[in-house]
Design a protein around this motif. Structure first.
Motif, PDB file in Angstrom:
ATOM      1  N   PRO A   1       9.237  -7.255  -7.080  1.00 26.60           N
ATOM      2  CA  PRO A   1      10.033  -8.447  -6.734  1.00 26.60           C
ATOM      3  C   PRO A   1       9.352  -9.261  -5.644  1.00 26.60           C
ATOM      4  CG  PRO A   1      11.389  -6.450  -6.787  1.00 26.60           C
ATOM      5  CD  PRO A   1       9.958  -6.006  -6.890  1.00 26.60           C
ATOM      6  N   GLY A   2       9.686 -10.542  -5.586  1.00 30.73           N
ATOM      7  CA  GLY A   2       9.044 -11.427  -4.614  1.00 30.73           C
ATOM      8  C   GLY A   2       9.281 -11.024  -3.182  1.00 30.73           C
ATOM      9  N   TRP A   3      10.440 -10.432  -2.890  1.00 32.55           N
ATOM     10  CA  TRP A   3      10.720 -10.102  -1.485  1.00 32.55           C
ATOM     11  C   TRP A   3       9.855  -8.958  -0.977  1.00 32.55           C
ATOM     12  CZ3 TRP A   3      12.471  -5.161  -0.865  1.00 32.55           C
ATOM     13  CH2 TRP A   3      13.109  -4.560  -1.954  1.00 32.55           C
ATOM     14  N   PHE A   4       9.119  -8.265  -1.881  1.00 30.18           N
ATOM     15  CA  PHE A   4       8.190  -7.246  -1.433  1.00 30.18           C
ATOM     16  C   PHE A   4       7.061  -7.854  -0.591  1.00 30.18           C
ATOM     17  CE2 PHE A   4       8.399  -3.036  -3.885  1.00 30.18           C
ATOM     18  CZ  PHE A   4       9.789  -3.045  -3.850  1.00 30.18           C
ATOM     19  N   PHE A   5       6.772  -9.127  -0.847  1.00 29.04           N
ATOM     20  CA  PHE A   5       5.697  -9.791  -0.119  1.00 29.04           C
ATOM     21  C   PHE A   5       6.158 -10.349   1.226  1.00 29.04           C
ATOM     22  CE2 PHE A   5       4.805 -10.146  -4.655  1.00 29.04           C
ATOM     23  CZ  PHE A   5       3.538  -9.592  -4.726  1.00 29.04           C
ATOM     24  N   LEU A   6       7.471 -10.297   1.477  1.00 27.82           N
ATOM     25  CA  LEU A   6       8.004 -10.897   2.697  1.00 27.82           C
ATOM     26  C   LEU A   6       7.473 -10.264   3.973  1.00 27.82           C
ATOM     27  CD1 LEU A   6       9.903 -13.059   3.763  1.00 27.82           C
ATOM     28  CD2 LEU A   6      11.773 -11.385   3.656  1.00 27.82           C
ATOM     29  N   PRO A   7       7.410  -8.924   4.108  1.00 28.92           N
ATOM     30  CA  PRO A   7       6.861  -8.355   5.361  1.00 28.92           C
ATOM     31  C   PRO A   7       5.441  -8.821   5.656  1.00 28.92           C
ATOM     32  CG  PRO A   7       7.988  -6.667   4.089  1.00 28.92           C
ATOM     33  CD  PRO A   7       7.906  -7.867   3.199  1.00 28.92           C
ATOM     34  N   ALA A   8       4.577  -8.837   4.623  1.00 28.21           N
ATOM     35  CA  ALA A   8       3.198  -9.292   4.840  1.00 28.21           C
ATOM     36  C   ALA A   8       3.177 -10.760   5.244  1.00 28.21           C
ATOM     37  CB  ALA A   8       2.368  -9.084   3.571  1.00 28.21           C
ATOM     38  N   ALA A   9       4.049 -11.587   4.624  1.00 29.22           N
ATOM     39  CA  ALA A   9       4.098 -13.005   4.967  1.00 29.22           C
ATOM     40  C   ALA A   9       4.563 -13.206   6.408  1.00 29.22           C
ATOM     41  CB  ALA A   9       5.031 -13.745   4.004  1.00 29.22           C
ATOM     42  N   ILE A  10       5.519 -12.399   6.850  1.00 32.07           N
ATOM     43  CA  ILE A  10       6.006 -12.511   8.232  1.00 32.07           C
ATOM     44  C   ILE A  10       4.910 -12.126   9.218  1.00 32.07           C
ATOM     45  CG2 ILE A  10       7.621 -11.539   9.906  1.00 32.07           C
ATOM     46  CD1 ILE A  10       9.661 -11.301   7.642  1.00 32.07           C
ATOM     47  N   ILE A  11       4.228 -11.022   8.947  1.00 33.90           N
ATOM     48  CA  ILE A  11       3.138 -10.588   9.835  1.00 33.90           C
ATOM     49  C   ILE A  11       2.043 -11.641   9.888  1.00 33.90           C
ATOM     50  CG2 ILE A  11       1.319  -8.869  10.139  1.00 33.90           C
ATOM     51  CD1 ILE A  11       3.240  -6.805   8.934  1.00 33.90           C
ATOM     52  N   TYR A  12       1.678 -12.196   8.716  1.00 37.33           N
ATOM     53  CA  TYR A  12       0.640 -13.224   8.669  1.00 37.33           C
ATOM     54  C   TYR A  12       1.066 -14.460   9.454  1.00 37.33           C
ATOM     55  CZ  TYR A  12      -2.539 -16.718   6.696  1.00 37.33           C
ATOM     56  OH  TYR A  12      -3.454 -17.711   6.540  1.00 37.33           O
ATOM     57  N   GLY A  13       2.322 -14.842   9.294  1.00 35.08           N
ATOM     58  CA  GLY A  13       2.802 -16.022  10.011  1.00 35.08           C
ATOM     59  C   GLY A  13       2.825 -15.824  11.515  1.00 35.08           C
TER      60      GLY A  13
END
Length: 296
Positions: free
Chosen positions: A18-30
């Motif tokens: 699911p798309g929300w699996f990528f959310l932690p990596a996106a938060i860390i990157y941001g």
């Protein structure tokens, strides 16, 4: 029991997660990259302290580019990056060829060559500062045994930058060697068998089989080493602090000196200039290397 079904023709492809699996990596990157990047861009346009800031536009950039030793630092940075990346490519390839051949204690030698990569850069800098002392250093004392008067490795303005660059190569060539070893062992042995049947010598094997097929590893070593050379600071600061005078200053050391003097906005603008320099040099280089690989 769930049964896996084949994707329905005409329906858009779905990822396995699911798309929300990528959310932690996106938060860390941001948080760790995007926010500091945009904050630096803003503060480079201000005169700021820890408690307040005043917007002054491009004045910091104009003042930074007027720094009398910036051009020398820029030239030193490019020379340092080109020299260290070039030597790491050549020595890394030669060491990898040697360490993938049938030699005695191959595994031990691989560990020895890679060991400097694991050592603290500051520790390496301090150690070689002692070894390169013009009168009491072990290197010059060793040369004196053969009647050779050693130079001032770190005190001669003509040699200081190159001396630090050689230490950088000594410390980093182990990583280049490991990358090349991975590239060489991935080359199918069929190519060497075909070359042997055609009567190719070892030198011809190297130039017509090993070199072309290790191009991806070469591109990786060039890019990583060149970026590291452009960003170099810690080794130069530990060994020469940009001296003697400004002979071994790089852009990073010029930026740090501005920060030490309390010109925070000016040093932030210098970081933006360094970021732009890396992008301008590395992006075309990466495109060129990738295009060369794509044509083969």
């Amino acid at each position: 029991m769930a049964i896996a079904t084949a994707p329905v023709p005409g329906r858009k492809g779905r990822t396995a997660y699911p798309g929300w699996f990528f959310l932690p990596a996106a938060i860390i990157y941001g948080v760790l990259f995007l926010v500091p990047t945009f904050a630096s861009l803003y503060f480079s346009l201000t005169r700021w302290t820890l408690f307040d800031s005043v917007f002054i536009g491009l004045e910091n950039f104009a003042q930074f580019l007027r720094e009398p030793f910036l051009i020398q630092g820029l030239v030193n940075t490019v020379i340092y990056a080109a020299m260290t990346s070039g030597l790491k490519v050549v020595l890394g390839m030669l060491l990898a060829v040697m360490l993938t051949s049938q030699i005695v204690a191959r595994g031990y030698l691989r560990s020895v060559i890679f060991f400097p990569v694991l050592v603290s850069t500051v520790g390496v800098g301090i150690t070689f500062t002692v070894l390169m002392h013009p009168t009491a250093g072990m290197i010059n004392e060793g040369l004196a045994l053969f009647g050779i008067k050693g130079p001032g490795w770190l005190t001669d303005p003509r040699l200081a930058l190159y001396s630090v660059a050689l230490v950088d190569v000594w410390k980093g060539v182990g990583l280049a060697t490991v990358i090349y070893i991975a590239g060489l062992v991935a080359i199918p042995r069929d190519y060497y068998e075909a070359a042997r049947i055609d009567g190719a010598t070892k030198l011809q094997n190297f130039f017509y089989v090993t070199l072309p097929l290790s191009r991806p590893a070469t591109a990786t070593v060039i890019i990583l080493s060149f970026i590291g050379g452009l960003r170099t600071f810690d080794l130069i600061w530990a060994m020469t602090r940009g001296g003697p005078g400004f002979a071994s200053d790089t852009i990073a050391s010029v930026i740090y000196k501005q920060y030490q003097a309390g010109f925070y906005g000016l040093s932030t603008a210098g970081n933006v200039v360094l970021f732009i320099l890396i992008a301008v040099l590395v992006v075309p280089l990466t495109m060129f290397l990738n295009r060369r690989q794509g044509h083969e």
